[in-house]
Enzyme design. Structure first.
Site, PDB file in Angstrom:
ATOM      1  N   GLN A  17       3.564  30.305 -46.475  1.00 50.68           N
ATOM      2  CA  GLN A  17       3.549  30.729 -47.874  1.00 50.68           C
ATOM      3  C   GLN A  17       3.309  29.569 -48.846  1.00 50.68           C
ATOM      4  O   GLN A  17       3.232  29.792 -50.053  1.00 50.68           O
ATOM      5  CB  GLN A  17       4.854  31.446 -48.227  1.00 50.68           C
ATOM      6  CG  GLN A  17       5.021  32.776 -47.498  1.00 50.68           C
ATOM      7  CD  GLN A  17       6.311  33.474 -47.866  1.00 50.68           C
ATOM      8  OE1 GLN A  17       7.234  32.869 -48.398  1.00 50.68           O
ATOM      9  NE2 GLN A  17       6.381  34.761 -47.576  1.00 50.68           N
ATOM     10  N   ASN A  18       3.207  28.363 -48.314  1.00 53.45           N
ATOM     11  CA  ASN A  18       2.888  27.241 -49.191  1.00 53.45           C
ATOM     12  C   ASN A  18       1.443  27.373 -49.658  1.00 53.45           C
ATOM     13  O   ASN A  18       0.557  27.706 -48.883  1.00 53.45           O
ATOM     14  CB  ASN A  18       3.088  25.919 -48.451  1.00 53.45           C
ATOM     15  CG  ASN A  18       3.080  24.721 -49.377  1.00 53.45           C
ATOM     16  OD1 ASN A  18       2.065  24.395 -49.982  1.00 53.45           O
ATOM     17  ND2 ASN A  18       4.215  24.055 -49.485  1.00 53.45           N
ATOM     18  N   HIS A  19       1.208  27.100 -50.928  1.00 52.02           N
ATOM     19  CA  HIS A  19      -0.119  27.298 -51.507  1.00 52.02           C
ATOM     20  C   HIS A  19      -1.077  26.136 -51.272  1.00 52.02           C
ATOM     21  O   HIS A  19      -2.229  26.206 -51.694  1.00 52.02           O
ATOM     22  CB  HIS A  19       0.001  27.537 -53.025  1.00 52.02           C
ATOM     23  CG  HIS A  19       0.452  28.910 -53.375  1.00 52.02           C
ATOM     24  ND1 HIS A  19       1.021  29.235 -54.601  1.00 52.02           N
ATOM     25  CD2 HIS A  19       0.425  30.068 -52.669  1.00 52.02           C
ATOM     26  CE1 HIS A  19       1.310  30.516 -54.626  1.00 52.02           C
ATOM     27  NE2 HIS A  19       0.968  31.040 -53.466  1.00 52.02           N
ATOM     28  N   PHE A  20      -0.633  25.051 -50.638  1.00 51.28           N
ATOM     29  CA  PHE A  20      -1.475  23.857 -50.550  1.00 51.28           C
ATOM     30  C   PHE A  20      -2.832  24.151 -49.916  1.00 51.28           C
ATOM     31  O   PHE A  20      -3.886  23.868 -50.508  1.00 51.28           O
ATOM     32  CB  PHE A  20      -0.765  22.748 -49.769  1.00 51.28           C
ATOM     33  CG  PHE A  20      -1.622  21.529 -49.562  1.00 51.28           C
ATOM     34  CD1 PHE A  20      -1.812  20.616 -50.587  1.00 51.28           C
ATOM     35  CD2 PHE A  20      -2.275  21.308 -48.355  1.00 51.28           C
ATOM     36  CE1 PHE A  20      -2.620  19.498 -50.416  1.00 51.28           C
ATOM     37  CE2 PHE A  20      -3.081  20.197 -48.167  1.00 51.28           C
ATOM     38  CZ  PHE A  20      -3.255  19.293 -49.202  1.00 51.28           C
ATOM     39  N   THR A  70       3.230  23.062 -54.773  1.00 51.06           N
ATOM     40  CA  THR A  70       2.602  24.170 -54.048  1.00 51.06           C
ATOM     41  C   THR A  70       3.618  24.949 -53.231  1.00 51.06           C
ATOM     42  O   THR A  70       3.283  25.931 -52.578  1.00 51.06           O
ATOM     43  CB  THR A  70       1.499  23.652 -53.111  1.00 51.06           C
ATOM     44  OG1 THR A  70       2.069  22.709 -52.181  1.00 51.06           O
ATOM     45  CG2 THR A  70       0.382  22.996 -53.898  1.00 51.06           C
TER      46      THR A  70
END
Length: 199
Positions: A37-40, A172
Site C-alpha cells: 500500500q506504499n505509494h512509492f 509515500t
C-alpha cells in the site's frame, strides 16, 4: 536492534530519496518500499509509465535497475533502530547512517529529497556530512506549500559550494492519509522535473 538496507545508488545518481527506516514488510523482503500500500512505486510508475511492474523478488531487481538508469537513488537516514511495528512514531534509539562516502559513490548528486517528516528531521544532521549546508549555523529555510524547502523564492536550500539541493516531500507511506495520491504525485513530479529526471 533492527538493521536497515544498504544504499541503492550508482555513479550516475542525480537525485537521492531518503526515507526514515524500512517497515516490517520491507525488512522481511529486503526491498525498499515493500509494503503493497506504499505509494512509492506507484508514483514512479505514474512518472515513468514505461517502467516494470510487479511485486515479486525478480520484479524488485528489475525495478531497482530501472530506477538506477533513471538516475534516482534510494537510502534511509537511519542505519538501525529499535521499533515495534512499522510506524515512524515507534522508532527508538535511531542510529544515523554514515553519509561521509556518499559523494564519492554519487559524484553527480544534485539533490536529496526526504520522503516524509521523520527523514527530514535528520536533514541538519546529514547536511554537514554531505556539505549541503555551507556552515553548521546556516539554517535550512522553511518549507513551501508543496513540501520543498524554498529560500527566498528559490527551488530549494542549496550550498553554493556544492549545489546539492534539499527537499522535504510528502511521505509515500499508507499512514500519510492526509495527502491524496494525486497531491503526492504532483509534489514528487515537481522535484523530478527540477533535476531533469523527466524528459
Amino acid at each position: 536492534m533492527l538493521t536497515g538496507l544498504p544504499p541503492l545508488v550508482s555513479s550516475q545518481t542525480r537525485l537521492l530519496i531518503l526515507g526514515s527506516f524500512p517497515g516490517l514488510a520491507s525488512l522481511a523482503g529486503q526491498q525498499y518500499y515493500g509494503h503493497p500500500q506504499n505509494h512509492f512505486w506507484k508514483i514512479l510508475q505514474a512518472i515513468w509509465p514505461s517502467g516494470p511492474v510487479g511485486t515479486s523478488a525478480d520484479s524488485y531487481e528489475k525495478r531497482s535497475e530501472w530506477l538506477l538508469t533513471k538516475r534516482l537513488g534510494l537510502w534511509d537516514v537511519y542505519a538501525a533502530c529499535e521499533r515495534e511495528g512499522s510506524l515512524d512514531s515507534r522508532i527508538r534509539q535511531p542510529v544515523v547512517n554514515d553519509f561521509s562516502g556518499l559523494k564519492r559513490m554519487c559524484p553527480v548528486l544534485e539533490a536529496i529529497a526526504h520522503n516524509g517528516g521523520e527523514s527530514f528531521k535528520q536533514a541538519r544532521t546529514i547536511a554537514p556530512t554531505l556539505a549541503t549546508a555551507c556552515a553548521s549555523n546556516v539554517a535550512l529555510p522553511p518549507e513551501s506549500e508543496n513540501g520543498a524547502i524554498s529560500p527566498r523564492g528559490g527551488p530549494a536550500a542549496k550550498c553554493p559550494e556544492t549545489a546539492v539541493a534539499v527537499y522535504k516531500l510528502p511521505s509515500t507511506s499508507p499512514a500519510n492519509a492526509s495527502w491524496s495520491f494525486e497531491r503526492k504525485l504532483a509534489a514528487w513530479r515537481d522535484v523530478f522535473e527540477k533535476h531533469r529526471l523527466i524528459t
